[in-house]
Structures are given as C-alpha cells and as structure tokens.
Write a protein that holds these residues in place. Structure first.
Motif, PDB file in Angstrom:
ATOM      1  N   ALA A 162       0.792  -1.278  -0.096  1.00 55.55           N
ATOM      2  CA  ALA A 162      -0.154  -0.242  -0.025  1.00 55.55           C
ATOM      3  C   ALA A 162       0.919   1.216  -0.035  1.00 55.55           C
ATOM      4  N   LYS A 163       0.277   2.078  -0.658  1.00 55.84           N
ATOM      5  CA  LYS A 163       1.101   3.518  -0.645  1.00 55.84           C
ATOM      6  C   LYS A 163       0.859   4.075   0.490  1.00 55.84           C
ATOM      7  N   GLU A 164       2.197   4.836   1.060  1.00 55.06           N
ATOM      8  CA  GLU A 164       2.346   5.524   2.369  1.00 55.06           C
ATOM      9  C   GLU A 164       1.621   6.760   2.258  1.00 55.06           C
ATOM     10  N   ARG A 165       0.962   7.073   3.520  1.00 56.81           N
ATOM     11  CA  ARG A 165       0.247   8.390   3.703  1.00 56.81           C
ATOM     12  C   ARG A 165       0.538   9.121   4.882  1.00 56.81           C
ATOM     13  N   GLY A 166       0.645  10.515   4.945  1.00 58.25           N
ATOM     14  CA  GLY A 166       0.735  11.032   6.083  1.00 58.25           C
ATOM     15  C   GLY A 166       2.277  11.420   6.057  1.00 58.25           C
ATOM     16  N   GLU A 167       2.830  11.779   7.325  1.00 51.72           N
ATOM     17  CA  GLU A 167       4.196  12.425   7.438  1.00 51.72           C
ATOM     18  C   GLU A 167       4.812  11.448   8.663  1.00 51.72           C
ATOM     19  N   LYS A 168       6.083  11.036   8.185  1.00 58.98           N
ATOM     20  CA  LYS A 168       6.966  10.192   9.113  1.00 58.98           C
ATOM     21  C   LYS A 168       8.169  11.057   9.339  1.00 58.98           C
ATOM     22  N   VAL A 169       8.428  11.754  10.508  1.00 58.29           N
ATOM     23  CA  VAL A 169       9.471  12.330  10.820  1.00 58.29           C
ATOM     24  C   VAL A 169      10.774  11.464  11.036  1.00 58.29           C
ATOM     25  N   VAL A 170      11.979  11.722  10.421  1.00 56.79           N
ATOM     26  CA  VAL A 170      13.107  10.919  10.726  1.00 56.79           C
ATOM     27  C   VAL A 170      14.135  11.482  11.616  1.00 56.79           C
ATOM     28  N   ALA A 171      14.581  12.676  11.509  1.00 55.67           N
ATOM     29  CA  ALA A 171      15.412  13.399  12.373  1.00 55.67           C
ATOM     30  C   ALA A 171      14.966  14.842  12.296  1.00 55.67           C
ATOM     31  N   THR A 172      15.008  15.638  13.534  1.00 51.92           N
ATOM     32  CA  THR A 172      14.886  16.990  13.705  1.00 51.92           C
ATOM     33  C   THR A 172      16.243  17.622  14.232  1.00 51.92           C
ATOM     34  N   ASN A 173      16.160  18.876  13.942  1.00 47.93           N
ATOM     35  CA  ASN A 173      17.496  19.792  14.329  1.00 47.93           C
ATOM     36  C   ASN A 173      17.001  20.664  15.325  1.00 47.93           C
ATOM     37  N   ARG A 174      16.928  20.317  16.552  1.00 42.37           N
ATOM     38  CA  ARG A 174      16.133  21.176  17.661  1.00 42.37           C
ATOM     39  C   ARG A 174      17.247  22.078  18.122  1.00 42.37           C
ATOM     40  N   ARG A 175      18.637  21.956  17.846  1.00 42.98           N
ATOM     41  CA  ARG A 175      19.595  23.067  18.059  1.00 42.98           C
ATOM     42  C   ARG A 175      19.309  24.240  17.067  1.00 42.98           C
ATOM     43  N   ALA A 176      18.823  24.037  16.022  1.00 35.82           N
ATOM     44  CA  ALA A 176      18.789  25.084  15.012  1.00 35.82           C
ATOM     45  C   ALA A 176      17.740  26.138  15.710  1.00 35.82           C
ATOM     46  N   ARG A 177      16.910  25.671  16.131  1.00 35.08           N
ATOM     47  CA  ARG A 177      15.752  26.734  16.715  1.00 35.08           C
ATOM     48  C   ARG A 177      16.487  27.277  17.819  1.00 35.08           C
ATOM     49  N   HIS A 178      17.327  26.891  18.626  1.00 29.85           N
ATOM     50  CA  HIS A 178      17.946  27.763  19.838  1.00 29.85           C
ATOM     51  C   HIS A 178      19.167  28.430  19.320  1.00 29.85           C
ATOM     52  N   ASP A 179      19.767  28.136  18.267  1.00 31.14           N
ATOM     53  CA  ASP A 179      20.879  28.985  17.723  1.00 31.14           C
ATOM     54  C   ASP A 179      20.768  30.017  16.551  1.00 31.14           C
TER      55      ASP A 179
ATOM     56  N   THR B 123      21.827  32.372   6.752  1.00 29.40           N
ATOM     57  CA  THR B 123      21.994  31.226   6.433  1.00 29.40           C
ATOM     58  C   THR B 123      21.290  30.306   6.294  1.00 29.40           C
ATOM     59  N   ILE B 124      21.179  29.038   5.511  1.00 33.44           N
ATOM     60  CA  ILE B 124      20.252  28.036   5.582  1.00 33.44           C
ATOM     61  C   ILE B 124      20.486  26.898   6.258  1.00 33.44           C
ATOM     62  N   VAL B 125      19.610  26.691   7.087  1.00 39.15           N
ATOM     63  CA  VAL B 125      19.825  25.415   7.839  1.00 39.15           C
ATOM     64  C   VAL B 125      18.768  24.234   7.785  1.00 39.15           C
ATOM     65  N   PRO B 126      19.111  23.209   7.848  1.00 39.17           N
ATOM     66  CA  PRO B 126      17.936  22.179   7.919  1.00 39.17           C
ATOM     67  C   PRO B 126      17.338  21.872   9.064  1.00 39.17           C
ATOM     68  N   LEU B 127      15.813  21.859   9.115  1.00 41.75           N
ATOM     69  CA  LEU B 127      15.128  21.864  10.656  1.00 41.75           C
ATOM     70  C   LEU B 127      14.790  20.294  10.778  1.00 41.75           C
ATOM     71  N   LYS B 128      14.253  19.731   9.480  1.00 33.16           N
ATOM     72  CA  LYS B 128      14.053  18.122   9.839  1.00 33.16           C
ATOM     73  C   LYS B 128      13.821  17.426   8.397  1.00 33.16           C
ATOM     74  N   ILE B 129      14.078  16.205   8.533  1.00 33.91           N
ATOM     75  CA  ILE B 129      14.142  15.154   7.663  1.00 33.91           C
ATOM     76  C   ILE B 129      12.790  14.448   7.647  1.00 33.91           C
ATOM     77  N   TYR B 130      11.841  14.058   6.671  1.00 36.57           N
ATOM     78  CA  TYR B 130      10.666  13.415   6.928  1.00 36.57           C
ATOM     79  C   TYR B 130      10.380  12.918   5.700  1.00 36.57           C
ATOM     80  N   PHE B 131       9.350  11.998   5.401  1.00 35.91           N
ATOM     81  CA  PHE B 131       8.793  11.214   4.421  1.00 35.91           C
ATOM     82  C   PHE B 131       7.222  11.797   4.578  1.00 35.91           C
ATOM     83  N   SER B 132       6.978  12.385   3.285  1.00 32.95           N
ATOM     84  CA  SER B 132       5.689  12.897   3.088  1.00 32.95           C
ATOM     85  C   SER B 132       5.059  12.037   1.994  1.00 32.95           C
ATOM     86  N   ASP B 133       4.115  11.101   2.369  1.00 35.93           N
ATOM     87  CA  ASP B 133       3.576  10.391   1.323  1.00 35.93           C
ATOM     88  C   ASP B 133       4.290   9.465   0.637  1.00 35.93           C
TER      89      ASP B 133
END
Length: 158
Positions: free
Chosen positions: A2-19, A105-115
């Motif tokens: 079956a085809k995946e639905r929704g969003e599955k977060v793999v990794a987040t960069n919590r430090r980015a929102r602090h810095d 600067t450009i920082v990544p906040l999270k990597i995830y799967f969307s659908d």
C-alpha cells in the motif's frame, strides 16, 4: 504494498531553533540514492552539522549524516555527501538573495517522509547572539511559570 500516507519524521534539528532566529521555511525534496532512502526509512540520520547553500542556480544540502545502510553492498553511499535539493526556481532565487544579503544562512530543520517521498524542511535563518538566547530562555520560563500558575489556580477553584 500500500502507498504510504501522512508524514513520518526521521530526524529533527532542535539545536537550530535555539541557535538561529528562523526567518522563513521551505519544504524541499532531496535527491538520494537507494541505500540512503533505506537508511532513512530505518530512522537513521543526523542534522547536527548540516547546512545548505545555493550554487549556480541549484540548492545543495551538505554535511548531513545519513549512515551507511547495514544490509548494503560495496555500492553503499558516502555518509556525508552533498545532496541536491529540489525546489522551485523562484524559491532558489529568493533564498540565494537572502543569503547574499549577509547574516543569513540556510539550515535544515527536519528530514521526513511525506506520502512516501523524502523531504527536508529548510529555513533561512539569522544566527542569535548569546544574549538573544538567554532572552529566549527567560521568555520561555516566564510563559511556563504563568501557565503553571493559571493551571494551579484553576484546579484550586474546582
């Protein structure tokens, strides 16, 4: 399957929102090899040292660590390689102008799967000074204490 639905977060960069002070965010696709996708599906990635940049009209993600796929063979991917980001041309131009402006600067906040497709949320951000970080912590603590006081008062009244 079956085809995946929704969003599955793999990794987040919590430090980015602090810095950093986040100016604007964008959702971008990532060009990945097969073993990188399999490694991400296992939930393995780190955005700690990651950053993005615009070069010759293309957006790139660098220093993001996606470990080698354990069941992979001799053609496994390099863990910290440059990966192309898939964005609209107007977005790339806008991001490029912002970073050339200075201080941004450009920082990544999270990597995830969307659908079922691998995506990365990137942010155009400005670095915080030490006193800005302390001010943010102070505001967060004050808000938390106020919420706790209101909650305690609400429970006493019942």
């Amino acid at each position: 399957m079956a085809k995946e639905r929704g969003e599955k977060v793999v990794a987040t960069n919590r430090r980015a929102r602090h810095d950093y002070t986040i100016e604007s965010t964008y959702e971008a696709g990532i060009v990945l090899s097969g073993t990188e996708v399999k490694s991400l599906r296992q939930g393995r990635a780190s955005l700690v040292d990651g950053y993005a940049f615009v070069d010759a009209g293309e957006a790139w993600l660098d220093a993001v660590h996606i470990p080698e796929y354990t069941e992979g063979t001799w053609n496994n991917h390099a863990p910290r390689r440059k990966r192309k980001l898939l964005l609209h041309k107007q977005e790339i131009v806008k991001i490029g102008q912002k970073t050339k402006e200075g201080g941004f600067t450009i920082v990544p906040l999270k990597i995830y799967f969307s659908d079922g497709r691998a995506k990365v949320e990137i942010a155009v951000a400005k670095g915080k000074r030490e006193y800005d970080k302390r001010q943010t912590l102070r505001e967060r603590t004050a808000t938390r204490e106020a919420q706790a006081a209101m909650s305690a008062r609400k429970h006493l009244g019942e």
